[in-house]
Design a protein around this motif. Structure first.
Motif, PDB file in Angstrom:
ATOM      1  N   ASN A  64       0.857  -1.280  -0.083  1.00  0.00           N
ATOM      2  CA  ASN A  64       0.221  -0.109  -0.038  1.00  0.00           C
ATOM      3  C   ASN A  64       0.672   1.161  -0.090  1.00  0.00           C
ATOM      4  OD1 ASN A  64      -1.762   2.062   0.397  1.00  0.00           O
ATOM      5  ND2 ASN A  64      -3.197   0.658   1.814  1.00  0.00           N
ATOM      6  N   PRO A  65       1.453   1.281  -1.057  1.00  0.00           N
ATOM      7  CA  PRO A  65       2.338   2.722  -1.083  1.00  0.00           C
ATOM      8  C   PRO A  65       1.828   4.050  -0.673  1.00  0.00           C
ATOM      9  CG  PRO A  65       1.957   1.830  -3.491  1.00  0.00           C
ATOM     10  CD  PRO A  65       1.437   1.001  -2.445  1.00  0.00           C
ATOM     11  N   ILE A  66       0.529   4.563  -0.995  1.00  0.00           N
ATOM     12  CA  ILE A  66       0.130   5.470  -0.739  1.00  0.00           C
ATOM     13  C   ILE A  66      -0.127   5.724   0.699  1.00  0.00           C
ATOM     14  CG2 ILE A  66      -2.174   6.726  -0.566  1.00  0.00           C
ATOM     15  CD1 ILE A  66      -2.652   6.079  -3.494  1.00  0.00           C
ATOM     16  N   LYS A  67      -0.481   4.726   1.442  1.00  0.00           N
ATOM     17  CA  LYS A  67      -0.660   4.571   3.080  1.00  0.00           C
ATOM     18  C   LYS A  67       0.602   4.801   3.533  1.00  0.00           C
ATOM     19  CE  LYS A  67      -2.988   4.182   6.773  1.00  0.00           C
ATOM     20  NZ  LYS A  67      -3.890   2.914   6.733  1.00  0.00           N
ATOM     21  N   ALA A  68       1.688   4.041   2.885  1.00  0.00           N
ATOM     22  CA  ALA A  68       3.048   4.199   3.392  1.00  0.00           C
ATOM     23  C   ALA A  68       3.689   5.571   3.349  1.00  0.00           C
ATOM     24  CB  ALA A  68       3.919   3.258   2.724  1.00  0.00           C
ATOM     25  N   ILE A  69       3.420   6.234   2.243  1.00  0.00           N
ATOM     26  CA  ILE A  69       3.909   7.544   1.879  1.00  0.00           C
ATOM     27  C   ILE A  69       3.395   8.782   3.042  1.00  0.00           C
ATOM     28  CG2 ILE A  69       4.071   9.615   0.144  1.00  0.00           C
ATOM     29  CD1 ILE A  69       4.298   7.229  -1.866  1.00  0.00           C
ATOM     30  N   ALA A  70       2.068   8.387   3.226  1.00  0.00           N
ATOM     31  CA  ALA A  70       1.353   9.469   4.159  1.00  0.00           C
ATOM     32  C   ALA A  70       1.833   9.215   5.304  1.00  0.00           C
ATOM     33  CB  ALA A  70      -0.181   9.062   3.786  1.00  0.00           C
ATOM     34  N   LEU A  71       1.735   8.115   5.770  1.00  0.00           N
ATOM     35  CA  LEU A  71       2.414   7.841   7.170  1.00  0.00           C
ATOM     36  C   LEU A  71       3.620   8.336   7.303  1.00  0.00           C
ATOM     37  CD1 LEU A  71       0.817   4.189   8.200  1.00  0.00           C
ATOM     38  CD2 LEU A  71       0.409   6.187   9.481  1.00  0.00           C
ATOM     39  N   ASN A  72       4.639   8.206   6.716  1.00  0.00           N
ATOM     40  CA  ASN A  72       5.784   8.740   6.593  1.00  0.00           C
ATOM     41  C   ASN A  72       5.924  10.208   6.970  1.00  0.00           C
ATOM     42  OD1 ASN A  72       8.826   8.146   6.580  1.00  0.00           O
ATOM     43  ND2 ASN A  72       8.677   9.368   4.969  1.00  0.00           N
ATOM     44  N   ALA A  73       5.200  10.571   5.677  1.00  0.00           N
ATOM     45  CA  ALA A  73       5.119  12.129   5.751  1.00  0.00           C
ATOM     46  C   ALA A  73       4.451  12.851   7.032  1.00  0.00           C
ATOM     47  CB  ALA A  73       4.155  12.764   4.509  1.00  0.00           C
ATOM     48  N   ALA A  74       3.671  12.335   7.595  1.00  0.00           N
ATOM     49  CA  ALA A  74       2.759  12.566   8.933  1.00  0.00           C
ATOM     50  C   ALA A  74       3.956  12.509   9.962  1.00  0.00           C
ATOM     51  CB  ALA A  74       1.440  11.812   9.196  1.00  0.00           C
ATOM     52  N   ARG A  75       4.569  11.386  10.107  1.00  0.00           N
ATOM     53  CA  ARG A  75       5.425  11.324  11.050  1.00  0.00           C
ATOM     54  C   ARG A  75       6.461  12.137  11.043  1.00  0.00           C
ATOM     55  NH1 ARG A  75       5.704   4.471  11.036  1.00  0.00           N
ATOM     56  NH2 ARG A  75       3.551   4.041  12.162  1.00  0.00           N
ATOM     57  N   ILE A  93      -6.824  16.164  17.827  1.00  0.00           N
ATOM     58  CA  ILE A  93      -6.522  15.764  16.545  1.00  0.00           C
ATOM     59  C   ILE A  93      -6.955  14.232  16.550  1.00  0.00           C
ATOM     60  CG2 ILE A  93      -4.673  15.289  14.906  1.00  0.00           C
ATOM     61  CD1 ILE A  93      -3.020  17.489  16.270  1.00  0.00           C
ATOM     62  N   HIS A  94      -7.855  14.027  15.511  1.00  0.00           N
ATOM     63  CA  HIS A  94      -8.400  12.598  14.940  1.00  0.00           C
ATOM     64  C   HIS A  94      -7.457  11.908  13.984  1.00  0.00           C
ATOM     65  CE1 HIS A  94     -10.695   9.647  13.039  1.00  0.00           C
ATOM     66  NE2 HIS A  94     -11.091   9.382  14.299  1.00  0.00           N
ATOM     67  N   GLY A  95      -6.933  12.568  13.015  1.00  0.00           N
ATOM     68  CA  GLY A  95      -6.136  11.936  11.957  1.00  0.00           C
ATOM     69  C   GLY A  95      -5.695  13.176  11.230  1.00  0.00           C
ATOM     70  N   ILE A  96      -5.030  12.639   9.990  1.00  0.00           N
ATOM     71  CA  ILE A  96      -4.411  13.800   9.268  1.00  0.00           C
ATOM     72  C   ILE A  96      -4.655  13.231   7.574  1.00  0.00           C
ATOM     73  CG2 ILE A  96      -2.130  14.664   8.212  1.00  0.00           C
ATOM     74  CD1 ILE A  96      -0.944  13.862  11.002  1.00  0.00           C
ATOM     75  N   ALA A  97      -5.317  14.166   6.783  1.00  0.00           N
ATOM     76  CA  ALA A  97      -5.752  14.075   5.540  1.00  0.00           C
ATOM     77  C   ALA A  97      -4.269  14.358   4.663  1.00  0.00           C
ATOM     78  CB  ALA A  97      -6.714  14.831   5.031  1.00  0.00           C
ATOM     79  N   VAL A  98      -3.820  13.686   4.107  1.00  0.00           N
ATOM     80  CA  VAL A  98      -2.435  13.648   3.244  1.00  0.00           C
ATOM     81  C   VAL A  98      -2.822  13.512   1.525  1.00  0.00           C
ATOM     82  CG1 VAL A  98      -0.473  12.966   2.730  1.00  0.00           C
ATOM     83  CG2 VAL A  98      -1.205  12.535   5.083  1.00  0.00           C
ATOM     84  N   TRP A  99      -2.490  14.540   1.025  1.00  0.00           N
ATOM     85  CA  TRP A  99      -2.806  14.672  -0.355  1.00  0.00           C
ATOM     86  C   TRP A  99      -1.270  14.945  -0.863  1.00  0.00           C
ATOM     87  CZ3 TRP A  99      -7.443  14.469  -2.563  1.00  0.00           C
ATOM     88  CH2 TRP A  99      -8.719  14.334  -1.640  1.00  0.00           C
ATOM     89  N   CYS A 100      -1.387  14.495  -2.271  1.00  0.00           N
ATOM     90  CA  CYS A 100      -0.008  14.338  -3.255  1.00  0.00           C
ATOM     91  C   CYS A 100      -0.461  15.025  -4.333  1.00  0.00           C
ATOM     92  CB  CYS A 100       0.653  13.217  -3.030  1.00  0.00           C
ATOM     93  SG  CYS A 100       2.090  13.295  -4.034  1.00  0.00           S
ATOM     94  N   LEU A 101       0.142  15.861  -5.071  1.00  0.00           N
ATOM     95  CA  LEU A 101       0.228  16.264  -6.457  1.00  0.00           C
ATOM     96  C   LEU A 101       1.439  16.655  -7.025  1.00  0.00           C
ATOM     97  CD1 LEU A 101       0.270  19.553  -6.833  1.00  0.00           C
ATOM     98  CD2 LEU A 101      -1.956  19.327  -5.681  1.00  0.00           C
ATOM     99  N   SER A 102       1.652  16.478  -8.376  1.00  0.00           N
ATOM    100  CA  SER A 102       2.781  16.685  -9.034  1.00  0.00           C
ATOM    101  C   SER A 102       2.098  18.106  -9.948  1.00  0.00           C
ATOM    102  CB  SER A 102       3.548  15.717  -9.603  1.00  0.00           C
ATOM    103  OG  SER A 102       2.518  15.297 -10.915  1.00  0.00           O
TER     104      SER A 102
END
Length: 210
Positions: A64-75, A93-102
């Motif tokens: 699950n690369p998307i979840k992995a990238i998001a967790l790493n960025a949040a941490r 804080i309940h959680g973090i919404a992570v978005w990625c765009l190029s």
């Protein structure tokens, strides 16, 4: 409609800049994945997952690369770098919404505020987050990147009420004039592996890449 919750948060009206946020391997992985995917993606991660050391992101990125990238960025950004900024509000804080765009040459990120996308879609109510964050992941060196700077307005939601999403309330010409003349705008130069954490009420955009 805009609904502003949790106005009793301890930390507000701030912008913090952090460099060297992610490891080189994770920058390359996130950047390569964004380019290969070639379209924006987003995922919501729970704060409990961010703090859960049993979740091995190096294993997760295989399935699950998307979840992995998001967790790493949040941490990396919110915990390793900005923990002292947000620590007094962790109970909110309940959680973090992570978005990625190029973005490519001659592209920019339009003026907007962050908000809970699904809730807005279902209820037509905009709820800004407690905090916002940005990570710059392009491997280009400082002298190779022209533009792509992060612009953020310290007048917060009052500014957004006046100009609206992408400047549609005032007209784009008036928004561009405000960006070029108002002292409430803070310009943060693009730098690879730079992170920015700010009050979630602050509207922002990114300048065109030249």
């Amino acid at each position: 409609k805009i609904c502003c919750l949790n106005k009793n948060k301890k930390k507000s009206k701030f912008i913090n800049i952090f460099d060297d946020v992610l490891s080189k391997d994770w920058i390359n992985f996130a950047y390569s994945y964004a380019i290969e995917r070639n379209k924006p993606w987003g995922v919501y991660v729970l704060l409990s997952e961010v703090f859960d050391n049993a979740i091995d992101i190096n294993e997760l990125k295989l399935t699950n690369p998307i979840k992995a990238i998001a967790l790493n960025a949040a941490r990396s950004l919110f915990i390793n770098k900005a923990y002292d900024v947000i620590k007094d509000d962790l109970n909110l804080i309940h959680g973090i919404a992570v978005w990625c765009l190029s973005s490519s040459e001659n592209q920019a990120v339009d003026y907007h505020i962050d908000y809970a996308e699904l809730y807005r879609y279902e209820n037509n109510i905009i709820i800004p987050p407690l905090f916002g964050g940005v990570c710059h992941l392009s491997p280009l060196s400082d002298d190779q990147m022209i533009g792509g700077d992060f612009l953020i307005n310290e007048d917060g939601l009052n500014h957004y009420f006046k100009y609206g999403y992408k400047g549609k309330l005032s007209g784009i010409d008036k928004l561009e004039e405000d960006i070029s003349t108002s002292s409430n705008w803070i310009k943060i130069k693009y730098k690879s592996n730079r992170g920015i954490v700010f009050d979630g009420d602050y509207p922002h955009c990114a300048s065109k890449i030249n």
